[in-house]
Design an enzyme around this catalytic site. Structure first.
Site, short mmCIF file in Angstrom:
data_model
loop_
_atom_site.label_atom_id
_atom_site.label_comp_id
_atom_site.label_asym_id
_atom_site.label_seq_id
_atom_site.Cartn_x
_atom_site.Cartn_y
_atom_site.Cartn_z
N GLU A 38 -6.47 4.75 8.33
CA GLU A 38 -6.18 6.16 8.03
C GLU A 38 -7.38 6.85 7.38
O GLU A 38 -7.60 8.04 7.58
CB GLU A 38 -4.92 6.25 7.15
CG GLU A 38 -3.67 5.94 7.96
CD GLU A 38 -2.48 5.43 7.17
OE1 GLU A 38 -2.51 5.48 5.92
OE2 GLU A 38 -1.52 4.95 7.81
N GLU B 89 -5.26 -5.05 10.77
CA GLU B 89 -4.20 -4.06 10.97
C GLU B 89 -4.45 -3.30 12.28
O GLU B 89 -5.23 -2.33 12.30
CB GLU B 89 -4.20 -3.05 9.82
CG GLU B 89 -3.97 -3.65 8.46
CD GLU B 89 -3.39 -2.64 7.49
OE1 GLU B 89 -2.31 -2.91 6.96
OE2 GLU B 89 -3.98 -1.57 7.29
N SER C 7 3.61 -2.57 10.39
CA SER C 7 5.07 -2.63 10.63
C SER C 7 5.70 -3.95 10.20
O SER C 7 6.65 -4.43 10.82
CB SER C 7 5.39 -2.33 12.10
OG SER C 7 5.02 -1.00 12.42
N ASN D 296 0.87 -1.18 0.00
CA ASN D 296 0.00 0.00 0.00
C ASN D 296 0.91 1.23 0.00
O ASN D 296 1.52 1.54 1.02
CB ASN D 296 -0.88 -0.04 1.26
CG ASN D 296 -1.68 1.24 1.45
OD1 ASN D 296 -1.77 2.07 0.55
ND2 ASN D 296 -2.25 1.40 2.63
N LYS E 74 0.12 4.26 -0.20
CA LYS E 74 -0.49 5.43 0.45
C LYS E 74 -0.28 6.68 -0.41
O LYS E 74 -0.33 6.58 -1.63
CB LYS E 74 0.08 5.60 1.87
CG LYS E 74 0.00 4.31 2.70
CD LYS E 74 0.24 4.54 4.15
CE LYS E 74 0.22 3.22 4.89
NZ LYS E 74 0.25 3.36 6.32
N GLY F 214 2.91 1.77 10.99
CA GLY F 214 3.97 2.77 10.87
C GLY F 214 4.72 3.07 12.16
O GLY F 214 5.44 4.06 12.25
N HIS G 169 -9.38 1.28 5.46
CA HIS G 169 -8.07 1.46 6.10
C HIS G 169 -8.23 2.43 7.28
O HIS G 169 -8.98 3.39 7.20
CB HIS G 169 -7.06 1.99 5.08
CG HIS G 169 -5.65 1.94 5.58
ND1 HIS G 169 -5.16 2.83 6.51
CD2 HIS G 169 -4.65 1.06 5.32
CE1 HIS G 169 -3.91 2.51 6.77
NE2 HIS G 169 -3.58 1.45 6.07
C1 PEP Z 1 -0.69 0.05 6.39
O1 PEP Z 1 -0.93 1.22 6.64
O2 PEP Z 1 -1.47 -0.62 5.68
C2 PEP Z 1 0.53 -0.51 6.92
C3 PEP Z 1 0.54 -1.79 7.18
O3 PEP Z 1 1.56 0.35 7.16
P1 PEP Z 1 3.02 -0.02 7.72
O4 PEP Z 1 3.46 -1.29 7.05
O5 PEP Z 1 3.87 1.15 7.33
O6 PEP Z 1 2.89 -0.19 9.20
#
Ligand code: PEP
Length: 254
Positions: free
Chosen positions: A95, A165, A211, A10, A12, A171, A93
């Protein structure tokens, strides 16, 4: 680990055409790792360009509007992203839920629009740290998932992927333990069995996201009921992302 793990990047709000070289490199490497299904979700502006550059990997969108067309300045419909080359869309998601106030009901409406446009869904769910600390993570996530799914879903085996998630792991460099991930994925699987029956539910992959990197991927992907990973930061370069794809390939029984 599922028979064919699914590793999705992703991007983003990252990437201009300069990043197409990364997509090409990922695609080339994926052609030699057919045991793994690899996909990228670039920003809207790059969907068509990435779609044209790659041969093997899937290309998807990070969101879509629930409506078909009309006076919605700045929005992009499901049919539009499908026309640009998207074969799936990431919905719900954290976010988007946090920054755009997306409710479960809106996510479900978007899911209906995406399915009507012929795309598959990657439906994201996850708890906050506060909810986990209160011991309510599994109850929250299963309720969130149920409320974010379309009321009817004809063939979840073909159209649905769930991404667990935890909000606090995105992140941050922090992850749940392998046991915590396994327990959550088992709870999600149980809900899917309840909703769709054992046969259909067994074919829905449940990705872990938060992460994931080349160093921890092997352990995280080995957790119970984990069918792959949704990757943010570590998907932005071919080198980092392919480290995760290689780890996934290693987990597949030969
Ligand atoms: C995400 O936002 O879908 C995600 C998994 O981000 P990250 O891998 O940076 O934690």
């Amino acid at each position: 680990m599922a028979e064919r793990p699914y590793i999705v990047g992703n991007w983003k709000m990252n990437g201009t055409r300069a990043m197409l070289a990364q997509a090409r490199a990922i695609d080339r490497a994926a052609q030699n790792m057919m045991k793994v299904e690899v996909a990228l979700a670039p920003p809207f502006t790059l969907i068509h360009a990435v779609h044209r550059e790659v041969e093997q990997i899937g290309v998807g969108a990070q969101d879509c509007h629930p409506g078909p067309d009309g006076a919605n300045t700045g929005d992009v419909s499901a049919a539009m992203v499908a026309d640009a080359g998207a074969k799936f869309v990431i919905l719900g998601h954290s976010e988007r839920r946090r920054d755009h106030g997306e409710s479960n009901a809106l996510v479900a409406q978007k899911a209906v629009a995406a399915l009507q446009a012929g795309m598959r869904l990657i439906l994201c769910v996850g708890e906050t740290e506060e909810t986990r600390d209160a011991g309510k993570a599994e109850a929250f996530v299963t309720r969130q998932l149920k409320a974010s799914l379309p009321e009817t879903l004809e063939s979840p085996a073909d159209s649905l992927t769930v991404a667990y998630e935890p909000v606090w792991a995105i992140g941050t460099g922090r992850t749940p333990t392998v046991e915590e991930i396994g327990a959550m994925h088992c709870a999600i699987r149980a809900l899917l069995v309840d909703l769709y029956g054992a046969e259909q539910a067994a074919q829905v992959r449940i990705l872990y996201g938060g992460s994931v990197n080349a160093e921890n991927a092997r352990d995280l992907l080995a957790a119970d009921e984990v069918g792959g990973a949704l990757v943010g930061g570590a998907s932005l370069t071919a080198e980092n992302f392919l480290g995760i794809v290689v780890a996934a390939a290693d987990t597949v029984d030969s």
